[in-house]
Design a protein around this motif. Sequence first.
Motif, short mmCIF file in Angstrom:
data_model
loop_
_atom_site.label_atom_id
_atom_site.label_comp_id
_atom_site.label_asym_id
_atom_site.label_seq_id
_atom_site.Cartn_x
_atom_site.Cartn_y
_atom_site.Cartn_z
N PHE A 121 3.99 0.12 -5.24
CA PHE A 121 4.75 -1.11 -5.44
C PHE A 121 3.75 -2.26 -5.38
O PHE A 121 3.05 -2.43 -4.38
N SER A 122 3.66 -3.03 -6.46
CA SER A 122 2.72 -4.15 -6.50
C SER A 122 3.10 -5.08 -7.65
O SER A 122 3.43 -4.60 -8.73
N HIS A 145 6.27 -8.96 -2.66
CA HIS A 145 6.47 -10.36 -2.26
C HIS A 145 7.01 -10.46 -0.84
O HIS A 145 6.68 -11.41 -0.13
N ARG A 189 17.57 0.40 -5.80
CA ARG A 189 17.02 -0.81 -6.40
C ARG A 189 18.17 -1.73 -6.79
O ARG A 189 19.16 -1.28 -7.36
N GLU A 195 17.88 -5.22 -8.78
CA GLU A 195 16.95 -6.11 -9.46
C GLU A 195 15.54 -5.83 -8.95
O GLU A 195 15.06 -4.72 -9.12
N ASP A 196 14.89 -6.76 -8.28
CA ASP A 196 13.54 -6.49 -7.78
C ASP A 196 13.50 -6.27 -6.27
O ASP A 196 12.46 -6.38 -5.63
N TYR A 240 14.10 -3.44 -3.27
CA TYR A 240 14.11 -2.00 -3.08
C TYR A 240 14.40 -1.68 -1.62
O TYR A 240 14.00 -2.42 -0.72
N LYS A 247 10.62 -6.61 -1.76
CA LYS A 247 10.82 -7.26 -3.06
C LYS A 247 9.52 -7.07 -3.82
O LYS A 247 8.44 -7.42 -3.33
N SER A 248 9.62 -6.47 -5.01
CA SER A 248 8.42 -6.12 -5.77
C SER A 248 8.76 -5.94 -7.24
O SER A 248 9.92 -5.74 -7.61
N SER A 249 7.72 -5.96 -8.05
CA SER A 249 7.86 -5.55 -9.44
C SER A 249 8.16 -4.05 -9.48
O SER A 249 8.04 -3.36 -8.47
N THR A 250 8.53 -3.54 -10.64
CA THR A 250 8.82 -2.11 -10.80
C THR A 250 7.61 -1.29 -10.36
O THR A 250 6.48 -1.59 -10.75
N SER A 295 4.87 1.80 -9.94
CA SER A 295 4.23 2.73 -10.87
C SER A 295 4.14 4.10 -10.20
O SER A 295 4.03 4.19 -8.98
#
Length: 115
Positions: A43-44, A47, A78, A80-81, A83, A95-98, A100
């Motif tokens: 997760f990166s 926030h 999930r 939205e952003d 998790y 709270k993070s971007s999707t 990988s």
Amino acid sequence: MDITVHPAVLSFRLDLLLLPGHPDYGAALPGDRACFRQATIVFSPVHNLHWTRQSVVKPAINAESGTLDFGSVDFLTRDEDNYRLLGDWGTILLKSSTPSLSIDPSPSPDPNETA
């Protein structure tokens, strides 16, 4: 297998169970009962991160390999952003971007090992 937190990054190193139909699915390795592959979920950028019960995390140690086992990811949702992850290691809200996912290549069978 491992949980790592760095500024703005949360990563899980794990044994991932792959099911038939997954592009990386293959025969179970010797000693495994199914198709497991080592993988990393990252997760990166993170926030916000809140980890409860972190102080009670006591990994098991595999008697044969000596590797650490923190248990499984029992729950991941999930919204939205945002998790939420839950396991024996506690609960992580972030709270993070999707995230990988990278799956390690399947190791080649040892030609000296008998089935």
